[in-house]
Design an enzyme around this catalytic site. Structure first.
Site, mmCIF file in Angstrom:
data_model
loop_
_atom_site.group_PDB
_atom_site.id
_atom_site.type_symbol
_atom_site.label_atom_id
_atom_site.label_comp_id
_atom_site.label_asym_id
_atom_site.label_seq_id
_atom_site.Cartn_x
_atom_site.Cartn_y
_atom_site.Cartn_z
ATOM 1 N N TYR A 146 0.858 -1.186 0.000
ATOM 2 C CA TYR A 146 0.000 0.000 0.000
ATOM 3 C C TYR A 146 0.888 1.228 0.000
ATOM 4 C CZ TYR A 146 -3.334 3.556 1.446
ATOM 5 O OH TYR A 146 -4.112 4.695 1.481
ATOM 6 N N GLU A 148 -3.518 7.524 -4.182
ATOM 7 C CA GLU A 148 -3.417 6.230 -3.494
ATOM 8 C C GLU A 148 -3.179 5.103 -4.489
ATOM 9 O OE1 GLU A 148 -6.128 4.549 -0.004
ATOM 10 O OE2 GLU A 148 -6.976 4.070 -1.956
#
Ligand code: GDP
Ligand code: MN
Length: 395
Positions: free
Chosen positions: A116, A205
């Site tokens: 992530y 993101e």
């Protein structure tokens, strides 16, 4: 403002962040050409909606998965056909889901490990912050709640800009420490920071960022959110806006220079200023009511804008009562009164209306409303107004 994954990936490419090749299409006739443009037998078929959790989502007709990795071009066509025009429900869409109007076909990547990686603005210390975790491909909120030690935060002082030590800190937090990995991360993080900064993003993101068995680092997913207050300097970003993904009332409001926020109760709130909107909603809740929306007419709205504001809130079928709460500073209470009267001429006011006016030209405003013959209830204070509207809709 949000954009689709395929648009975000075009920006990634522009900023040197590696993504799998792909083609986004809006109708079935274009499917074959899109699928043929992809090299390799394995293809990923991805529903484009402004919401995450697509992989684990389910369509309203029972078809499972808004992201599918398939083994052949035929299977990719079938999956695309199943998705286009279908409604996808994920944990972020709410139970109604979102209609898929674009399907994105991409090359499939072999995954060695998922990570992530994001950059966003940390409002507490006014600095961009990289968020990095080895727990990729999962719900990051869940990681934050259950294993917060697995999330690294690396702040960048915007005055000093991005330095090699920031990039090394992010790469090390992810365990991407070989010479080759550090080289790839250096380029990727420079691109990510530059994109965030140049386009006035609120969030960029990548979940998941992956390593392939061959050792390449690739962004498999992309989410970009822009600071709406900075959109005026990015016409190229405004051009990416997909109005089909936004609440039509919010769009109408923004066209008139108003900000409208839809909520799920039954009391419409017309206010001036975001702070007053918050206070108004709190006090409605305090007296047992539920706001259906709030419409902020801001500091300098004119009569037409107020009329338009009324039209917008009345077009919401959930609205059973309206609370107007205005504290006139720059805004004159007279303008609000004239706007309400104007609106009542054009749209039928068939729900209770409570009006609390205070401040600039309040006497003139109240007089106009009294003489208009409109059926409304005046209130003297914020608490009084909230109590009255909650009582009126219960009748
Ligand atoms: P999201 O569910 O909306 O976050 O959509 P993603 O684009 O993140 O895709 C969901 C999941 O599908 C990812 O976490 C991956 O595990 C998987 N996936 C997506 N693309 C590929 C790919 O090219 N290869 C493989 N093996 N899996 C993929
Ligand atoms: Mn994802």
């Amino acid at each position: 403002m949000n954009i689709h994954e395929y648009q975000a990936k075009e920006l990634f490419t522009e900023f040197g962040i590696p993504v799998p090749a792909g083609k986004a299409v809006q109708n079935v006739e274009q499917f074959q050409a899109a699928v043929d443009s992809i090299s390799g037998e394995k293809i990923v078929v991805k529903s484009q909606i402004h919401a995450g959790g697509r992989g684990k989502g389910t369509f309203t007709d029972g078809y499972k998965g808004g992201v599918k990795v398939v083994d052949s071009k035929e299977a990719a066509l079938d999956a695309g056909k199943a998705m286009l025009g279908n409604t996808l429900v994920t944990h972020q869409t709410g139970p109604k889901g979102r209609e898929v109007k674009t399907v994105y076909f991409t090359e499939a990547s072999a995954i060695a490990k998922e990570y992530y990686l994001a950059i966003l603005l940390d409002r507490e210390n006014s600095q961009p912050v990289f968020i990095a975790s080895t727990e990729g491909g999962m719900d990051i909120e869940k990681v934050a709640a259950e294993t917060p030690e697995k999330i690294a935060r690396i702040h960048v002082d915007p005055a000093g800009g991005l330095h090699p030590f920031h990039k090394r800190a992010v790469a090390f937090a992810l365990g991407l420490t070989t010479k080759e990995q550090l080289k790839q991360m250096d380029k990727l993080l420079t691109g990510l920071y530059d994109l965030f900064w140049a386009k006035d993003c609120a969030l960029v993101e990548i979940n998941p960022l992956i390593t392939t068995p061959e050792g390449d680092i690739v962004a498999l997913d992309a989410k970009v959110n822009f600071d709406s207050n900075a959109l005026y300097r990015h016409p190229e970003i405004v051009a990416l806006r997909d109005l089909g993904e936004e609440d039509p009332k919010e769009i109408e409001a923004s066209k008139s220079g108003l900000s409208y926020i839809a909520l799920d109760g039954n009391i419409a709130c017309l206010v001036n200023g975001a702070g007053l909107a918050m206070a108004t909603m709190d006090i409605i809740k305090h007296f047992g009511g539920n706001p259906a929306n709030f419409l902020d007419v801001g500091g300098g709205a004119n009569e037409q804008q107020v009329t338009e504001a009324f039209r917008i809130i009345l077009s919401d079928p959930n609205v059973e009562g309206i609370l107007v709460n205005i504290f006139g500073g720059i805004m004159s209470c007279k303008t609000i009164a004239l706007g309400i009267i104007g609106a009542a001429k054009n749209v039928e006011l068939n729900v209770p209306l409570v009006v609390r006016l205070e401040g600039n030209e309040v006497k003139e405003g109240k007089k106009l409303l009294d003489e208009s013959g409109l059926k409304l209830t005046s209130a003297d204070s914020l608490a009084d107004a909230a109590k009255k509207i909650v009582e009126l809709i219960q009748k």
